[in-house]
Design a protein around this motif. Structure first.
Motif, PDB file in Angstrom:
ATOM      1  N   ILE A  78       0.847  -1.187   0.000  1.00 47.89           N
ATOM      2  CA  ILE A  78       0.000   0.000   0.000  1.00 47.89           C
ATOM      3  C   ILE A  78       0.886   1.241   0.000  1.00 47.89           C
ATOM      4  CG2 ILE A  78      -1.553   1.381   1.432  1.00 47.89           C
ATOM      5  CD1 ILE A  78      -3.080  -1.035   2.147  1.00 47.89           C
ATOM      6  N   LYS A  79       0.627   2.122  -0.951  1.00 44.36           N
ATOM      7  CA  LYS A  79       1.389   3.372  -1.003  1.00 44.36           C
ATOM      8  C   LYS A  79       0.901   4.348   0.060  1.00 44.36           C
ATOM      9  CE  LYS A  79       1.943   2.983  -6.030  1.00 44.36           C
ATOM     10  NZ  LYS A  79       1.611   3.635  -7.331  1.00 44.36           N
ATOM     11  N   GLY A  80      -0.435   4.476   0.161  1.00 49.07           N
ATOM     12  CA  GLY A  80      -0.995   5.380   1.153  1.00 49.07           C
ATOM     13  C   GLY A  80      -1.845   6.486   0.574  1.00 49.07           C
ATOM     14  N   ASP A  81      -2.201   6.399  -0.720  1.00 49.29           N
ATOM     15  CA  ASP A  81      -3.113   7.388  -1.309  1.00 49.29           C
ATOM     16  C   ASP A  81      -4.527   7.157  -0.764  1.00 49.29           C
ATOM     17  OD1 ASP A  81      -1.153   8.532  -2.852  1.00 49.29           O
ATOM     18  OD2 ASP A  81      -1.497   7.215  -4.564  1.00 49.29           O
ATOM     19  N   ILE A  82      -5.166   8.221  -0.334  1.00 48.99           N
ATOM     20  CA  ILE A  82      -6.537   8.133   0.209  1.00 48.99           C
ATOM     21  C   ILE A  82      -7.396   9.185  -0.470  1.00 48.99           C
ATOM     22  CG2 ILE A  82      -7.973   8.281   2.282  1.00 48.99           C
ATOM     23  CD1 ILE A  82      -5.471   7.660   3.931  1.00 48.99           C
ATOM     24  N   GLU A  83      -8.566   8.755  -0.930  1.00 48.39           N
ATOM     25  CA  GLU A  83      -9.462   9.701  -1.579  1.00 48.39           C
ATOM     26  C   GLU A  83     -10.887   9.499  -1.101  1.00 48.39           C
ATOM     27  OE1 GLU A  83     -10.767  11.244  -6.059  1.00 48.39           O
ATOM     28  OE2 GLU A  83      -9.326   9.607  -5.829  1.00 48.39           O
ATOM     29  N   GLY A 141       2.395   9.490   1.752  1.00 47.26           N
ATOM     30  CA  GLY A 141       3.470  10.157   2.476  1.00 47.26           C
ATOM     31  C   GLY A 141       3.098  11.530   3.001  1.00 47.26           C
ATOM     32  N   GLU A 142       1.889  11.993   2.731  1.00 48.61           N
ATOM     33  CA  GLU A 142       1.470  13.318   3.156  1.00 48.61           C
ATOM     34  C   GLU A 142       0.940  13.274   4.591  1.00 48.61           C
ATOM     35  OE1 GLU A 142      -0.990  16.998   1.052  1.00 48.61           O
ATOM     36  OE2 GLU A 142      -1.517  14.923   0.587  1.00 48.61           O
ATOM     37  N   MET A 143       1.204  14.317   5.361  1.00 50.21           N
ATOM     38  CA  MET A 143       0.664  14.433   6.713  1.00 50.21           C
ATOM     39  C   MET A 143      -0.477  15.438   6.700  1.00 50.21           C
ATOM     40  SD  MET A 143       2.460  15.433  10.331  1.00 50.21           S
ATOM     41  CE  MET A 143       1.487  15.486  11.850  1.00 50.21           C
ATOM     42  N   ILE A 144      -1.654  14.971   7.127  1.00 48.94           N
ATOM     43  CA  ILE A 144      -2.854  15.795   7.125  1.00 48.94           C
ATOM     44  C   ILE A 144      -3.312  16.001   8.565  1.00 48.94           C
ATOM     45  CG2 ILE A 144      -5.275  15.941   6.402  1.00 48.94           C
ATOM     46  CD1 ILE A 144      -3.296  16.182   4.105  1.00 48.94           C
ATOM     47  N   GLY A 145      -3.574  17.230   8.926  1.00 53.07           N
ATOM     48  CA  GLY A 145      -4.118  17.538  10.236  1.00 53.07           C
ATOM     49  C   GLY A 145      -5.608  17.771  10.152  1.00 53.07           C
ATOM     50  N   LEU A 146      -6.347  17.258  11.106  1.00 54.90           N
ATOM     51  CA  LEU A 146      -7.789  17.473  11.181  1.00 54.90           C
ATOM     52  C   LEU A 146      -8.084  18.296  12.424  1.00 54.90           C
ATOM     53  CD1 LEU A 146      -9.185  13.904  10.315  1.00 54.90           C
ATOM     54  CD2 LEU A 146      -8.887  15.845   8.775  1.00 54.90           C
ATOM     55  N   VAL A 147      -8.684  19.438  12.253  1.00 55.10           N
ATOM     56  CA  VAL A 147      -9.022  20.300  13.380  1.00 55.10           C
ATOM     57  C   VAL A 147     -10.466  20.747  13.240  1.00 55.10           C
ATOM     58  CG1 VAL A 147      -6.638  21.117  13.594  1.00 55.10           C
ATOM     59  CG2 VAL A 147      -8.286  22.430  12.233  1.00 55.10           C
ATOM     60  N   HIS A 155       4.552  -2.438  13.961  1.00 59.41           N
ATOM     61  CA  HIS A 155       3.697  -2.915  12.864  1.00 59.41           C
ATOM     62  C   HIS A 155       4.039  -2.246  11.534  1.00 59.41           C
ATOM     63  CE1 HIS A 155       0.444  -5.447  14.678  1.00 59.41           C
ATOM     64  NE2 HIS A 155       1.030  -4.990  15.770  1.00 59.41           N
ATOM     65  N   ASP A 156       4.776  -1.163  11.589  1.00 57.56           N
ATOM     66  CA  ASP A 156       5.235  -0.467  10.382  1.00 57.56           C
ATOM     67  C   ASP A 156       4.088  -0.200   9.406  1.00 57.56           C
ATOM     68  OD1 ASP A 156       7.034   0.753   8.676  1.00 57.56           O
ATOM     69  OD2 ASP A 156       7.525  -1.113   7.633  1.00 57.56           O
ATOM     70  N   PRO A 157       3.045   0.555   9.832  1.00 60.28           N
ATOM     71  CA  PRO A 157       1.891   0.793   8.953  1.00 60.28           C
ATOM     72  C   PRO A 157       2.204   1.820   7.869  1.00 60.28           C
ATOM     73  CG  PRO A 157       1.640   2.036  10.962  1.00 60.28           C
ATOM     74  CD  PRO A 157       2.898   1.234  11.131  1.00 60.28           C
ATOM     75  N   LYS A 158       1.542   1.681   6.746  1.00 60.65           N
ATOM     76  CA  LYS A 158       1.700   2.653   5.662  1.00 60.65           C
ATOM     77  C   LYS A 158       0.757   3.839   5.849  1.00 60.65           C
ATOM     78  CE  LYS A 158       4.958   0.601   3.489  1.00 60.65           C
ATOM     79  NZ  LYS A 158       6.308   1.218   3.459  1.00 60.65           N
ATOM     80  N   ILE A 159      -0.340   3.607   6.553  1.00 55.78           N
ATOM     81  CA  ILE A 159      -1.279   4.677   6.890  1.00 55.78           C
ATOM     82  C   ILE A 159      -1.342   4.754   8.406  1.00 55.78           C
ATOM     83  CG2 ILE A 159      -3.666   5.475   6.751  1.00 55.78           C
ATOM     84  CD1 ILE A 159      -3.918   3.948   4.117  1.00 55.78           C
ATOM     85  N   LEU A 160      -1.102   5.931   8.941  1.00 53.58           N
ATOM     86  CA  LEU A 160      -1.062   6.105  10.392  1.00 53.58           C
ATOM     87  C   LEU A 160      -2.100   7.137  10.823  1.00 53.58           C
ATOM     88  CD1 LEU A 160       0.330   5.524  13.125  1.00 53.58           C
ATOM     89  CD2 LEU A 160       1.910   7.398  12.591  1.00 53.58           C
ATOM     90  N   GLN A 169       7.513   9.419   9.651  1.00 52.34           N
ATOM     91  CA  GLN A 169       8.377   9.519   8.467  1.00 52.34           C
ATOM     92  C   GLN A 169       8.051   8.417   7.456  1.00 52.34           C
ATOM     93  OE1 GLN A 169      12.443   9.536   9.827  1.00 52.34           O
ATOM     94  NE2 GLN A 169      12.195  11.424  11.026  1.00 52.34           N
ATOM     95  N   GLY A 170       7.836   8.828   6.230  1.00 53.46           N
ATOM     96  CA  GLY A 170       7.593   7.870   5.158  1.00 53.46           C
ATOM     97  C   GLY A 170       6.221   7.239   5.173  1.00 53.46           C
ATOM     98  N   ARG A 171       5.272   7.817   5.874  1.00 58.83           N
ATOM     99  CA  ARG A 171       3.919   7.256   5.952  1.00 58.83           C
ATOM    100  C   ARG A 171       2.877   8.325   5.646  1.00 58.83           C
ATOM    101  NH1 ARG A 171       5.566   2.898   9.230  1.00 58.83           N
ATOM    102  NH2 ARG A 171       7.217   3.496  10.678  1.00 58.83           N
ATOM    103  N   THR A 172       1.686   7.864   5.266  1.00 59.54           N
ATOM    104  CA  THR A 172       0.549   8.775   5.163  1.00 59.54           C
ATOM    105  C   THR A 172      -0.035   8.922   6.554  1.00 59.54           C
ATOM    106  OG1 THR A 172       0.075   8.003   2.917  1.00 59.54           O
ATOM    107  CG2 THR A 172      -1.689   9.158   4.090  1.00 59.54           C
TER     108      THR A 172
END
Length: 756
Positions: free
Chosen positions: A507-512, A537-543, A664-669, A695-698
């Motif tokens: 899994i790359k980590g693209d989410i749509e 690989g992008e970090m998204i904040g939810l507020v 567990h080294d997840p691709k999506i965190l 680092q290196g994760r969505t």
């Protein structure tokens, strides 16, 4: 669709709005509900109907329209709860009396709650320049929605209502199939033991008529009488030994089989619980589920181990006794056997009443278990607020209610049983009355030996009936418990697992999110047509404010729930098409309140990865800034932590949770308020660990402390189910009238005040 619950039958109200009322409404009906009290708090059924532009109230009896108001003229809707009823007040202005007050009992609470919410939303929409996007019109059938929500409370407690006893019993007996050899051996042993128990009375009669009476009459010598008597005595002893041996075989096999079946039920129930979705657990009490896995399976073991075979033995014995008694003396035999069907019918009808009582008992028992499961894990809160005495009172009250319910069972049983046994003894006395004249030479004489045999068989007669009565009680207990178990087993998860689901090797980590809407209850939209795309690989904040939908977004990404509308794509593949178990292994979560299991620290970090080596566990702990405090503990990684890790600090629990995610080294965190409940120094250590972890994760991070999201690639501001702003921290602060700017300023002012 077939439904065991029926509004008209179980709630004594109509299953939809009357046709003549519906014909009076000119616009499309969006939602409606029945309420059952008038202004004088007397029972009177009325209907409240919400259309596209107004709210209307009708009387049920004559369909008279008694209230009609447009949404534009309503300023507020207010709900108040009292001891035995609730009200919904419709206000035109805060300083004026309500234009309408609706009174209703708790039975209508679910549907009136939906009315309250929907009416509030419509009023807010009419009186606000904002578009709240209430898009439920034309998406739900008002009749179906009314039926589903009105019946919802009944469905929630359907485990406490006994189903069809026969089908439940047959289904329970199907668990005997893997143990056919046990059943066969137990049944054969039971038949042999029963046959052996019928021999001694017959031999006793033979001994009296063929040996004792001839000897007393002088027609048989003592030597010859003894010679013939000893074989009969030996046969008596042999029958007793054989009977007890086969009773032992039966008890041994059937008790073991009962344990195996209880084990199978516990296994099936627990395995099924693991497959259920989060919506199921949010609606069930933990104590209720625990009681089904433990107490209910134990009651079933009791019935399987002893009840089934005991009833079979009693039936065989009773049938054999009836035949034997009639064959010995048909007149006396009929006196004993003709009332048997009536006795068995009375046991059956009494059993039906007992089944209802047992059903209520298990409901109260579940309530009691629920209090325990709520209170014991939260003991620190109880003590912190000095609520020990209040909790004692609460438990004592529930305990007393349970006792009163069980007292009803025992009162019903103890009233019935003496009456049944008195009837049997009366039948026995009638037999004596008819037999005595015949023993003393009246017409149709009766030999002493025959009567002794008859008497011995009569003493055995009440035993099978007593067993059937007791087993009927045990069976009703077991059926009630089995129904509670099968109710859970028959509940289907709302998360459907496809047999041909895809497994993504990497899994790359693209989410749509594509036009995603979601509602927990089918009416109140939590997310409304949400669209966004997150790059790998992008970090998204939810507020955003509480209740806006931030946590719901993360739950949908983890597929704890399925979307109500729209679609979620993972690397371009619909989430519903992915193998859920394989996918979740690639998703990691660090929650605000981490959950740790009772066990060692090593086991908690390595949870879900039993074959991982200690070196990897230690490395994950070091990255999570947990290694140092772990090594300072008495047994290091082998230190046993209490349930939920209560003997560790909040920061220590959080770092163990982070170490688990790192391993567990997840691709999506997903980070859900991971640093909100710790002090500044601990927050710095956790934040440092999170920086390494991300680092290196969505990454999707929920945070109320906006300072923790400065490094996020983008920040989504979520308000009332919609993303109202998105961008980098710096860019969002440039929008001075924006939501993010206001949140940031509020926190900044608050921090300055605290600093003072």
């Amino acid at each position: 669709m077939t439904d065991r619950w029926n509004i008209e039958k179980h709630l004594l109200q109509k299953n939809r709005i009357p046709q003549n009322i519906e014909e009076k409404i000119e616009e499309n009906i969006i939602i409606y509900a029945l309420f059952d009290l008038n202004e004088e708090l007397k029972y009177e059924k009325r209907w409240i109907v919400l259309t596209e532009s107004n709210v209307q109230i009708f009387k049920d009896e004559d369909s008279e329209l008694i209230f009609k108001e447009s949404y534009q003229s309503i300023s507020k809707v207010k709900n108040e709860r009292f001891t035995s009823f609730e009200t919904l007040k419709i206000l035109a202005a805060d300083d004026l009396p309500p234009v309408a007050t609706i009174f209703y009992t708790g039975k209508q609470r679910m549907m009136m709650g939906q009315i309250h919410w929907y009416l509030s939303e419509k009023v807010e929409k009419e009186n606000s320049i904002l578009d709240l996007k209430i898009d439920l019109e034309n998406e739900i059938c008002p009749h179906k929605f009314y039926q589903q929500n009105t019946l919802a409370p009944l469905r929630e407690v359907q485990a406490e209502s006994a189903g069809k006893g026969q089908s439940t019993l047959l289904r329970l007996l199907s668990y005997l199939k893997p143990y056919k050899s046990y059943v066969a051996l137990g049944a054969v042993s039971a038949v042999i033991a029963t046959a052996m128990s019928l021999i001694p009375p017959y031999l006793s009669g033979q001994l009296i008529d063929d040996l004792i009476r001839p000897f007393q009459a002088g027609t048989l010598t003592a030597e010859l009488a003894l010679k013939k008597a000893w074989p009969l005595v030996i046969m008596l002893g042999a029958t007793y030994l054989i009977r007890e041996f086969f009773i032992w075989v039966r008890l041994n096999r059937m008790s073991l089989m009962g344990e195996y079946i209880a084990q199978d039920l516990r296994r099936d129930l627990y395995n099924h619980l693991q497959e259920m979705d989060m919506d199921f657990f949010s609606k069930k009490q933990t104590g209720s589920l625990i009681s089904r896995v433990s107490s209910d399976t134990d009651r079933i073991w009791d019935f399987i181990a002893f009840g089934i075979v005991e009833v079979a033995i009693a039936t065989i014995t009773l049938t054999a006794l009836c035949i034997t008694l009639i064959s010995l003396d048909w007149k006396l035999g009929l006196v004993m056997t003709l009332p048997v069907p009536i006795l068995l019918w009375s046991i059956y009808t009494h059993g039906q009443k007992m089944k209802d009582l047992f059903t209520k008992c298990w409901r109260k028992w579940s309530d009691l278990t629920g209090i325990l499961s709520d209170t014991i894990p939260g003991m620190i809160v109880v003590k912190a607020f000095s609520q020990q005495e209040q909790e004692k009172i609460k438990f004592s009250k529930a305990n007393k209610i349970a006792l009163e319910q069980f007292e009803q069972v025992h009162h019903a049983w103890t009233r019935f049983w003496p009456a049944l046994m008195t009837t049997i003894h009366t039948i026995t006395m009638v037999t004596w009355v008819l037999a005595v004249p015949r023993l003393f030479g009246a017409s149709d004489a009766l030999s002493a030996g025959t009567f002794v045999s008859f008497l011995l068989y009569m003493t055995m007669f009440s035993g099978p009936i007593e067993v059937i009565g007791q087993m009927a009680r045990m069976m009703n207990r077991a059926i009630s418990s089995a129904h509670r178990i099968f109710e859970v087993l028959d509940t289907k998860s709302k998360i459907h697992h496809k047999k041909d689901a895809q497994k993504l090797e990497e899994i790359k980590g693209d989410i749509e999110f594509q036009n995603v809407s979601f509602s927990y209850d089918g009416l109140r939209p939590i997310l409304k047509g949400m669209n966004f795309k997150i790059q790998a690989g992008e970090m998204i904040g939810l507020v955003g404010s509480s209740g806006g939908g931030k946590s719901t977004i993360t739950k949908l990404i983890s597929r704890f729930y399925d979307v109500s509308k729209g679609e979620i794509l993972i690397d371009g593949t619909p989430l519903k098409e992915l193998d859920i178990v394989d996918y979740r292994k690639k998703v990691g979560m660090v929650l605000q309140e981490p959950y740790l299991f009772h066990g060692t620290i090593w086991e908690n970090i390595a949870y879900g990865m039993p074959e991982v080596n200690l070196k990897d566990v230690v490395e994950a702990a070091k990255v999570a800034n947990a290694h140092d405090f772990i090594m300072a503990l008495p047994n290091g990684y082998e230190t046993v932590i209490g349930e939920r890790g209560h003997n560790l600090s909040g920061g220590e629990r959080q770092r163990i949770s982070i170490a688990r995610a790192i391993l567990h080294d997840p691709k999506i965190l997903i980070l859900d308020e991971a640093t909100s409940a710790v002090d500044t120094e601990t927050e710095r250590k956790i934040q440092d660990a999170l920086d390494r972890l991300t680092q290196g994760r969505t990454v999707i991070a929920i945070a109320h402390r906006l300072s923790t999201l400065r490094q996020a690639d983008r920040i989504f501001v979520v308000n009332k189910g919609e993303i109202v702003e998105s961008g980098k921290h710096k860019n969002l602060l440039e929008i001075e009238d924006g939501h993010y700017y206001k949140l940031h300023k509020m926190q900044k002012d608050m921090n300055e005040n605290f600093a003072l």
